[in-house]
Design an enzyme around this catalytic site. Sequence first.
Site, PDB file in Angstrom:
ATOM      1  N   LYS A  77       0.804  -1.221   0.000  1.00  0.00           N
ATOM      2  CA  LYS A  77       0.000   0.000   0.000  1.00  0.00           C
ATOM      3  C   LYS A  77       0.843   1.281   0.000  1.00  0.00           C
ATOM      4  O   LYS A  77       0.385   2.329  -0.452  1.00  0.00           O
ATOM      5  CB  LYS A  77      -0.939   0.009   1.206  1.00  0.00           C
ATOM      6  CG  LYS A  77      -2.139  -0.912   1.085  1.00  0.00           C
ATOM      7  CD  LYS A  77      -3.199  -0.309   0.191  1.00  0.00           C
ATOM      8  CE  LYS A  77      -4.506  -1.080   0.281  1.00  0.00           C
ATOM      9  NZ  LYS A  77      -5.559  -0.476  -0.544  1.00  0.00           N
ATOM     10  N   SER A 136       0.576  -9.682  -0.463  1.00  0.00           N
ATOM     11  CA  SER A 136       0.433  -8.230  -0.460  1.00  0.00           C
ATOM     12  C   SER A 136       0.740  -7.553   0.865  1.00  0.00           C
ATOM     13  O   SER A 136       1.022  -6.351   0.888  1.00  0.00           O
ATOM     14  CB  SER A 136      -0.980  -7.852  -0.913  1.00  0.00           C
ATOM     15  OG  SER A 136      -1.946  -8.450  -0.069  1.00  0.00           O
TER      16      SER A 136
END
Length: 397
Positions: free
Chosen positions: A49, A300
């Site tokens: 992110k 992720s």
Amino acid sequence: MLNLDDLYKARYVLSKILRHTDLVHAPKLNPESDIYLKPENLQITGSFKVRGAYYKVSQLSDEEKKKGVIACSAGNHAQGVALGATSNGIKSIICLPEGAPISKVEATRRLGAEICLVPGVYDDAYKRALQLRDEHGYAFVHPFNDDHVIAGQGTIGLELLDQLPDIEAVVVPIGGGGLISGVAYAIKSLKPDVKVYGVQAAGAPSMYQSIHDNQPVTLGSVATVADGIAVKTPGDLTYEICQKYVDDIALVSEDEICAAILRLIEEEKMVAEGAGAVSVAAAMFNKVPIKGKKTVCLVSGGNIDVNILNRVINRGLDKDGRICTLAMELDDKPGQLLEVIEVLASLGANVLSVHHERGVYGQNINACELHVRLETRNHEHVDAIKEGLQKKGFKLK
């Protein structure tokens, strides 16, 4: 509109702050495929992110930077925005769902952000962030439905093509769709033959449902251990990009996610959060058609709350058949428990706990009930134990 120049610009800007994440070969995860991991769980802030968030903040005007930024997040986007803002001397306010893991909340606070906890889930935090934006004039940094954010996430796609030129498939987690939009756009623009598969938790299938309904949909509720992808409504930008560039989207169950987290810890010595492990779960349980393909699973994020890690591991052990609980009815007479234990010992089961109870309602008055929790090797071992107990005349429930 998104274009490749945006991704290359983002890569240049991010090169100053990103940690390089090398691919990890992980063939044991699915012996029928050639699996590699892209460990963004090892990225600065513990998640991909930071790419989109930092790049978005870097592209704000001087006037926007003076007013400060606001964002909403389940946790990982929050840390990326906080880092980007603090690094550039900008005030940041982050709205998080009240149920966000404490570890993510405190990590965001330590990076210099002001925290606003909102009752509900991500979408409730999103509404509060928009309200504060309108009241104070902050620049809003959307976690996924923004061209600059998508471009930042798309730098991963550029890296994958550099790191594994003969890549045949990539498996990507989906929440709101920012990550897979960027990755799919990059890969399909430069090497369209590569397959791009998305994965969502079965308890939060917003993009999956939207693609199947041919329009963005809003789910009534979401519930999953993969809190980082628990999104009720995908973005309109990300929906359009996914519809155009993503080959298919799969769903994975909570048990499958937990099993993937456990497998990553044991086999790859890698800690992933639920959202980060869904791509691995899809590969492990053949939810995507990658047999025989050189495939990258994007891990992720790794910001899992340690307070739930034990529960996740135990659920993963259950899914793998390495822990099981057996219930059986015994005659209430001396020696019965000893006979059960002798069967278990002879078949190599390790007893973790025993609960023995008399007088259970509806039970034979001359019987008692036994619950035994075992450490086992796999599902075949569990079946052998059940068969051994039944041959001895024990009635399993």
